[in-house]
Scaffold this active site. Structure first.
Site, PDB file in Angstrom:
ATOM      1  N   LYS A 197      84.535  93.829   3.250  1.00 25.49           N
ATOM      2  CA  LYS A 197      84.344  93.860   4.707  1.00 25.49           C
ATOM      3  C   LYS A 197      84.497  92.459   5.288  1.00 25.49           C
ATOM      4  CE  LYS A 197      80.616  93.584   7.345  1.00 25.49           C
ATOM      5  NZ  LYS A 197      81.107  92.812   8.503  1.00 25.49           N
ATOM      6  N   GLY A 249      77.782  84.182   3.440  1.00 28.57           N
ATOM      7  CA  GLY A 249      77.324  84.236   4.823  1.00 28.57           C
ATOM      8  C   GLY A 249      76.014  83.490   4.974  1.00 28.57           C
ATOM      9  N   SER A 250      75.225  83.899   5.952  1.00 26.62           N
ATOM     10  CA  SER A 250      74.004  83.158   6.247  1.00 26.62           C
ATOM     11  C   SER A 250      72.927  83.430   5.202  1.00 26.62           C
ATOM     12  CB  SER A 250      73.472  83.552   7.623  1.00 26.62           C
ATOM     13  OG  SER A 250      72.970  84.873   7.570  1.00 26.62           O
ATOM     14  N   THR A 251      72.038  82.454   5.033  1.00 30.76           N
ATOM     15  CA  THR A 251      70.929  82.624   4.105  1.00 30.76           C
ATOM     16  C   THR A 251      70.042  83.786   4.553  1.00 30.76           C
ATOM     17  OG1 THR A 251      70.984  80.340   3.335  1.00 30.76           O
ATOM     18  CG2 THR A 251      68.870  81.464   3.182  1.00 30.76           C
ATOM     19  N   GLU A 252      69.894  83.941   5.862  1.00 30.34           N
ATOM     20  CA  GLU A 252      69.070  85.027   6.401  1.00 30.34           C
ATOM     21  C   GLU A 252      69.560  86.399   5.926  1.00 30.34           C
ATOM     22  OE1 GLU A 252      69.327  84.963  10.600  1.00 30.34           O
ATOM     23  OE2 GLU A 252      67.904  86.605  10.891  1.00 30.34           O
ATOM     24  N   GLY A 254      71.743  86.908   3.535  1.00 28.74           N
ATOM     25  CA  GLY A 254      71.768  86.874   2.071  1.00 28.74           C
ATOM     26  C   GLY A 254      70.448  87.321   1.474  1.00 28.74           C
ATOM     27  N   GLU A 271      76.733  83.302  -1.729  1.00 28.00           N
ATOM     28  CA  GLU A 271      77.132  81.964  -1.315  1.00 28.00           C
ATOM     29  C   GLU A 271      76.644  81.829   0.115  1.00 28.00           C
ATOM     30  OE1 GLU A 271      78.293  79.191   0.294  1.00 28.00           O
ATOM     31  OE2 GLU A 271      80.419  79.721   0.235  1.00 28.00           O
ATOM     32  N   CYS A 305      79.925  76.093   5.564  1.00 28.99           N
ATOM     33  CA  CYS A 305      78.607  76.130   4.920  1.00 28.99           C
ATOM     34  C   CYS A 305      78.326  74.840   4.160  1.00 28.99           C
ATOM     35  CB  CYS A 305      78.504  77.329   3.995  1.00 28.99           C
ATOM     36  SG  CYS A 305      79.959  77.559   2.990  1.00 28.99           S
ATOM     37  N   GLU A 402      70.421  74.901   9.523  1.00 20.64           N
ATOM     38  CA  GLU A 402      71.869  74.838   9.560  1.00 20.64           C
ATOM     39  C   GLU A 402      72.338  75.130  10.990  1.00 20.64           C
ATOM     40  OE1 GLU A 402      73.952  77.916   7.349  1.00 20.64           O
ATOM     41  OE2 GLU A 402      75.451  76.440   6.762  1.00 20.64           O
TER      42      GLU A 402
END
Lengths: 496, 281
Positions: A197, A249-252, A254, A271, A305, A402
């Protein structure tokens, strides 16, 4: 357009030279009115009939309408990948899988300019970057992994290697085609099939890649590409027949995926975000270091990132360095991403622009001083000027969170120990930069920095042979190199 | 005549090189297969767990920065210590119901496993690392580094070989660990702690908590200063939704049912670091 001032404050106009834009032609790009989902080798409609618009962030004009995959559509895609895994891909000799990947690489090279222009239109990044970085690297990634497909047992001798089966892959909007290449090439080389996606703001190059995949006669269902936003992503993450997940993508987000996968013991690689320290010692080659810092934070509008977003500069040279940096920033061209002279293009979306703006305001509220160049920004589209925040404390939000935009925060240090302490004082650990002419100091720092990629006297360099990925909350697993293969092979060691 | 009454050992926790009782004051009993009491064992609490993580964190950098050769020497020395206490371990395993032949075999295998992993200390980075032929004038290499502090749920069966098989691959690369050991296997784990206390393994590198994994697992998965957890030893009845909290700091979660010598168990607790530098004049 940026005011092209030179170091002494003069501009091109002072020499009687007018700035002449060099706009890349869009004539070789044929954007369709509407795109379907790529499932089982065909472009199909959604069962729900839903769709969404994708626009050019530099003009806010819609480019096309893209189908939104429902959970039923995702189910179709996963089933197709499952059937195709058993029917074609699992049985196919590695050498034959390699041939398909080589073909994809060649098609990407042949149609590189078309892809680059489309990438710039859909995402807002400068054409010189999509042309010179994204496309060559994406093709190289397929080339590199093609060669691995029939040599995996050399990478991991004495192991009972096996693909996972169906891989669910979710990628971000900052390097849309390149991230698709990073995900697809190793997964396919290792013998897996995929449901991918792309991000909802930048689906077009992945859909053009789907055309390439069809053109090279990859067996239907080996790669399925479903477009949509968070709900489509969730449907992939939660699908019981997906054998492994890979997310960039974002840590959130993730962490949400981590939660979902871990309780099912589902293999996962992540990642995620970063807040990379970029450390300048007083003995550094300063001209080069300035260019490195500029590239580190303003490459791709800072939507990177691994961006060098925290400048740590040795106190003895701090005033001089920051002054030089600001003068250099005055020379950056912000504007039309299709202009071959453009250094900083459009912010990818309104949501991202608002986030950058909000964080910078928070920084100013907490006491940071702000520097922005005198350039004017286009009226339409999403723009943010290159920005430097000084007087930043470790506790400030802008030093910890970030920003994912063209915003550099500056802190100073006196000793290598202090630089290290500040550099590692973050939950992230994706990348770090060091500039010094002293070799032993480079190795001393590199050994102690808790980050997966260390750039010494350079920054933001990427290569398919070079493993990329994070420590700590920047995720786990690597992409690229021999080590990156472990993400897509059972019993190969590493995080998978 | 005095001296005929045996002196029983008190089984305590192993934290930061010392043997404290649980701060909670709680113990649990371990019986032999006949139902007779062997020992009252300290039952670790959340606070004991936090102390153990603190000790492991404090020890991690200096353990990791020793030379690979030195870590190998220290770990090989542990194998020597184990060898000298072979009879004690065989008797201990027999006391918790392992038959004599299996007990001897398990102790011998455990020592061999310790030696096998110790020998990897200065080799795994050559096998797993690389110099990468990037397309440009850069020297680029990848080296494995330890993940940091690792929480290990020790397998309960086989108690000695199980713990050693998870412990040594984690520490050989420079990680430090907090082990949770429950039930009968606690006796073996504490005794291994006693071996470590008389070896050259620095205090805090290995911390061993005895207690109930059900009590301690929630603190382990949620602790923000643990980088990774090895949950291979969790009981099959464990509610896996508990593991969601490992996402709070993106812990590496390892669940690998491997009962043989395995390089993968070393790589499970490694991070790959890639360094770039230009080549030029």
């Amino acid at each position: 357009m940026g005011n092209s001032n030179f170091k002494d404050g003069s501009s091109l106009e002072d020499f009687g030279i007018e700035y002449a834009p060099a706009i890349e032609s869009t004539s070789l790009v044929n954007i369709k009115d509407k795109y379907g989902l790529f499932i089982d080798g065909n472009f199909v409609d959604s069962s729900s009939g839903k769709s969404f618009k994708t626009l050019d962030p530099s003009t806010e004009k819609p480019l096309s309408v893209v189908t939104e995959a429902s959970s039923d559509d995702v189910d179709r895609a996963v089933r197709s990948a499952g059937v195709s895994y058993e029917k074609y891909w699992k049985k196919m000799p590695g050498a034959d899988r390699a041939r398909y990947l080589f073909r994809i690489a060649r098609h990407l090279q042949e149609r590189a300019r078309e892809f680059a222009v489309l990438e710039t239109l859909d995402g807002g990044k400068p054409i010189k970057e999509s042309r010179d970085v994204d496309l060559p690297l994406a093709a190289a990634h397929f080339f590199y992994h093609a060669g691995w497909a029939d040599k995996l047992e050399y990478a991991f001798p004495q192991r009972k290697l096996e693909p996972h089966g169906v891989i669910g892959q979710i990628i971000p909007w900052n390097f849309p085609l390149l991230m698709a290449a990073w995900k697809l090439a190793p997964a396919l080389a290792c013998g897996n099939t995929v449901v991918l996606k792309p991000a909802e703001t930048t689906p077009l190059t992945a859909l053009l890649l789907a055309e390439v995949i069809r053109d090279v006669d990859l067996p239907p269902g080996v790669v399925n590409i479903v477009t949509g936003a968070g709900e489509t992503g969730s449907a992939i993450v939660e699908h019981p027949e997906v054998d492994k997940l890979a997310f960039t993508g974002s840590t959130e987000v993730g962490k949400l995926i981590h939660r979902s996968a871990v309780k099912r013991n589902l293999p996962l690689t992540l990642e995620l975000g970063g807040k990379a320290p970029h450390i300048i010692f007083e003995d550094a080659a300063l001209d080069q270091a300035i260019e490195g810092v500029i590239n580190g934070i303003f490459f791709n509008q800072g939507h990177v990132c691994c961006a060098g977003s925290r400048l740590l500069v040795q106190e003895s040279i701090a005033d001089y360095f920051i002054d030089r940096l600001q003068k250099r920033i005055e020379l950056l061209r912000v504007g039309n991403p299709l202009d071959k002279n453009t250094d900083i293009g459009a912010i990818n979306s309104l949501a991202q622009l608002e986030r950058i703006d909000q964080l910078v305001k928070a920084g100013i509220d907490e006491g940071a001083e702000v520097f922005k160049p005198s350039c004017s920004l286009p009226e339409n589209g999403y723009w943010y000027p290159p920005t430097v925040l000084t007087g930043v404390q470790q506790s400030h939000r802008v030093a910890r969170e970030e920003i994912f935009g063209p915003v550099l925060v500056v802190q100073t240090f006196r000793t290598p120990e202090e630089a290290l302490e500040k550099a590692n004082n973050t939950p992230y650990g994706l990348s770090a930069g060091i500039w010094t002419e002293k070799g032993s100091l480079i190795h001393w720092m590199a050994e102690r920095l808790r980050a997966g990629v260390i750039w010494a006297n350079t920054f933001n360099k990427f290569d398919p042979t070079s493993p990329f990925g994070g420590y700590k909350e920047s995720g786990f697993g690597r992409e690229g190199g021999m080590q990156g293969l472990t993400a897509y092979l059972k019993n190969s060691g590493g995080h998978s | 005549m005095t001296g005929k009454i045996p002196i029983a050992k008190t089984y305590k926790l192993f934290i930061d090189g010392a043997f404290p009782r649980s701060e909670s004051g709680r113990t649990f009993s371990v019986n032999n297969p006949e139902g007779e009491l062997i020992a009252n064992v300290s039952q670790a609490s959340r606070k004991d767990f936090r102390e153990a993580v603190r000790a492991a964190r404090a020890a991690q950098l200096s353990w990791a920065s020793r030379t690979a050769y030195n870590r190998g020497q220290i770990l090989y020395r542990v194998a020597e210590m184990l060898e000298s206490r072979k009879i004690e371990f065989v008797e201990l395993l027999k006391s918790i119901g392992v038959n004599s032949r299996s007990a001897t075999r398990e102790v011998e295998d455990s020592i061999q496993r310790w030696v096998w992993y110790a020998g990897w200390s200065d080799k795994y980075s050559q096998v797993l690392g690389s110099v990468n032929p990037v397309s440009g004038p850069y020297f680029n290499f990848t080296v494995p580094e330890p993940t940091g502090v690792v929480g290990i749920i020790a397998p309960t069966e086989p108690s000695m070989l199980g713990l050693i098989s998870r412990l040594v691959p984690a520490i050989v690369s420079g990680n430090t660990v907090v082990v949770v050991s429950e039930g009968q296997s606690s006796l073996t784990s504490v005794t291994i702690g006693e071996v470590l206390a008389t070896s050259d393994v620095p205090a805090g590198v290995v911390n061993i908590l005895t207690g109930d994994q059900k009590d301690l697992l929630p603190w382990m998965v949620g602790h923000l200063d643990l980088n990774a957890v090895d949950i291979s030893g969790i009981s099959p009845e464990t509610d896996l939704t508990l593991l969601e909290e490992t996402a709070s700091n993106v812990k590496r979660v390892v669940s690998r049912q491997v009962n043989e010598e395995s390089l993968e168990l070393i790589s499970d607790f490694l991070e790959m670091k890639t360094v770039w530098h230009p080549i030029g004049r």
